[in-house]
Design an enzyme around this catalytic site. Structure first.
Site, PDB file in Angstrom:
ATOM      1  N   ARG A 165       0.836  -1.193   0.000  1.00 26.73           N
ATOM      2  CA  ARG A 165       0.000   0.000   0.000  1.00 26.73           C
ATOM      3  C   ARG A 165       0.878   1.252   0.000  1.00 26.73           C
ATOM      4  O   ARG A 165       2.070   1.192   0.280  1.00 26.73           O
ATOM      5  CB  ARG A 165      -0.913   0.006   1.239  1.00 26.73           C
ATOM      6  N   HIS A 214      -0.881   2.005  16.201  1.00 26.13           N
ATOM      7  CA  HIS A 214      -1.098   0.858  17.102  1.00 26.13           C
ATOM      8  C   HIS A 214      -0.012   0.806  18.167  1.00 26.13           C
ATOM      9  O   HIS A 214       0.672  -0.203  18.356  1.00 26.13           O
ATOM     10  CB  HIS A 214      -1.145  -0.442  16.294  1.00 26.13           C
ATOM     11  N   VAL A 238     -14.736  -5.970  11.749  1.00 25.13           N
ATOM     12  CA  VAL A 238     -13.971  -7.113  11.267  1.00 25.13           C
ATOM     13  C   VAL A 238     -14.791  -8.397  11.378  1.00 25.13           C
ATOM     14  O   VAL A 238     -14.888  -9.174  10.419  1.00 25.13           O
ATOM     15  CB  VAL A 238     -12.647  -7.265  12.058  1.00 25.13           C
ATOM     16  N   ARG A 288     -24.994  -5.090  20.386  1.00 31.00           N
ATOM     17  CA  ARG A 288     -24.384  -5.506  19.122  1.00 31.00           C
ATOM     18  C   ARG A 288     -24.872  -6.888  18.721  1.00 31.00           C
ATOM     19  O   ARG A 288     -25.099  -7.151  17.526  1.00 31.00           O
ATOM     20  CB  ARG A 288     -22.856  -5.480  19.240  1.00 31.00           C
ATOM     21  N   LEU A 301     -11.412  -5.636  19.302  1.00 28.22           N
ATOM     22  CA  LEU A 301     -10.784  -4.317  19.268  1.00 28.22           C
ATOM     23  C   LEU A 301     -11.165  -3.524  20.513  1.00 28.22           C
ATOM     24  O   LEU A 301     -12.340  -3.366  20.834  1.00 28.22           O
ATOM     25  CB  LEU A 301     -11.221  -3.530  18.026  1.00 28.22           C
ATOM     26  N   ALA A 339      -6.412  -8.850  15.213  1.00 27.68           N
ATOM     27  CA  ALA A 339      -6.000  -7.860  16.207  1.00 27.68           C
ATOM     28  C   ALA A 339      -4.573  -8.077  16.688  1.00 27.68           C
ATOM     29  O   ALA A 339      -4.190  -7.559  17.728  1.00 27.68           O
ATOM     30  CB  ALA A 339      -6.956  -7.900  17.397  1.00 27.68           C
ATOM     31  N   VAL A 340      -3.774  -8.800  15.921  1.00 27.31           N
ATOM     32  CA  VAL A 340      -2.408  -9.088  16.364  1.00 27.31           C
ATOM     33  C   VAL A 340      -1.587  -7.817  16.524  1.00 27.31           C
ATOM     34  O   VAL A 340      -0.672  -7.753  17.354  1.00 27.31           O
ATOM     35  CB  VAL A 340      -1.730 -10.077  15.387  1.00 27.31           C
ATOM     36  N   ARG A 371       1.583 -15.068  17.597  1.00 29.07           N
ATOM     37  CA  ARG A 371       2.553 -13.977  17.541  1.00 29.07           C
ATOM     38  C   ARG A 371       2.522 -13.371  16.137  1.00 29.07           C
ATOM     39  O   ARG A 371       2.042 -14.009  15.185  1.00 29.07           O
ATOM     40  CB  ARG A 371       3.963 -14.482  17.859  1.00 29.07           C
TER      41      ARG A 371
END
Length: 359
Positions: free
Chosen positions: A15, A95, A178, A202, A239, A267-268, A278
């Protein structure tokens, strides 16, 4: 304001911070743009397209980083830390909850860093995280289906099954953007889908959306312990903005999963919700532990850069233009951009990050 667009250096991150269309619009408003050579090549945007849009092409990263405002996609890596400085405005995904070394570098440099993922509207929506969450949710199922194939190391399960043979069981932890998009894809392919979500409102909204096509369970240790061992594909989609993701799946549960099943944790980059998972890379996306394939690529949308770059630009452009026009005046506390400021003047700004790194 002069804007710089360096080439991304994260593993197979194709990107680019700005598309030629965004560059053209910025130049038309009087904001010069400097793009590092080949920055957009992986997304299908050659240097000539940027030149036609009015950008200056820089032969090295340092020139792009030397501008007033740098627009990226992913967080700076150690090789880029020397480019950070006090008078720099940095606009990108950060992040920081899972990036203590980057926090130190940003604070030491005094950089004003605005995180896409923490730009927040008054109603709590995260408009700059949303498009990548949509893409990541959909890709999670595509990648999961691929790695479930025997040739890819999986147990050889067709996600949708066929008449007479049951489909794969897809379990999704989290029912936000997600999780919802992952469920759409999995349902469309004919899988048996379960979403485990904490927020009851939700859950009801998901019920209206999916009806009886998806099993909806409230998130608690009992339901997680019941469903995880049954999963052919487990997708982490949890999240907590600005915070590390809580560990919902302990090692003991992973040991109970079917050999050849697959875990993908979107969400790693915030720490992940599976104890055994990991970060991995697009070059080496999976590893096996307890017979289960683990996928932890933190920049999943980088696999579809043509789509992802344009989707990201459509979302960030109004905020970027405001930042270019007004500079730091656009970062007033309580505004969407102001909420996205992570570091400024050598200080951590969000309370959640102050709390996390206070020790």
């Amino acid at each position: 304001m002069r804007i710089g667009v360096p080439k991304e250096i994260k593993d197979q991150e194709f990107r680019v911070g700005l598309s030629p269309a965004s560059v053209s619009a910025l130049v038309a408003q009087g904001h010069p743009v400097v793009v590092e050579t080949q920055a957009g090549a992986g997304a299908g945007f050659g240097d000539e397209l940027y030149q036609q849009a009015g950008a200056e092409i820089a032969g090295e990263a340092a020139t792009a980083w030397a501008q007033d405002l740098v627009v990226k996609v992913k967080e700076p890596l150690p090789a880029e830390y020397d480019f950070l400085r006090q008078d720099l405005l940095l606009f990108t995904y950060l992040h920081l909850a899972a990036q203590p070394d980057l926090v130190k570098a940003l604070l030491a440099a005094g950089t004003t860093a605005i995180a896409y993922e923490m730009v927040e509207l008054n109603d709590g929506r995260l408009p700059l995280l949303h498009p990548m969450s949509v893409i990541a949710g959909r890709l999670a199922v595509q990648f999961g289906s691929h790695f479930l194939q025997r040739q890819s190391g999986g147990r050889g399960v067709l996600l949708g099954g066929i008449p007479g043979v049951k489909p794969a069981q897809v379990v999704i932890l989290g029912g936000g953007v997600v999780g919802t998009e992952a469920a759409r894809m999995a349902v469309g392919l004919g899988a048996q889908v379960t979403i485990i979500e904490l927020n009851l409102d939700r859950l009801y909204a998901l019920g209206d959306l999916f009806g009886f096509r998806v099993q909806l369970l409230h998130s608690n240790s009992t339901h997680i312990a019941e469903m995880v061992p049954q999963a052919d594909l487990l997708i982490g989609a949890v999240l907590l903005p600005g915070r590390r993701t809580p560990t919902l799946v302990p090692e003991t549960l992973v040991k109970q999963m079917i050999p050849g099943s697959v875990i993908i944790d979107v969400a790693v980059d915030q720490g992940g919700c599976v104890a055994t998972l990991r970060p991995t890379t697009h070059t080496e996306p999976v590893y096996t532990k307890y017979g289960v394939l683990h996928y932890g690529v933190p920049n999943m949308p980088g696999a579809v850069p043509w789509t992802a770059t344009q989707a990201l630009n459509q979302s960030i452009f109004p905020y970027l233009l405001d930042l270019a026009e007004r500079g730091r005046d656009a970062l007033a506390p309580g505004t969407p951009l102001g909420r996205g400021v992570n570091t400024q003047g050598g200080k951590l700004i969000p309370a959640v990050l102050q709390e996390l790194f206070s020790g």
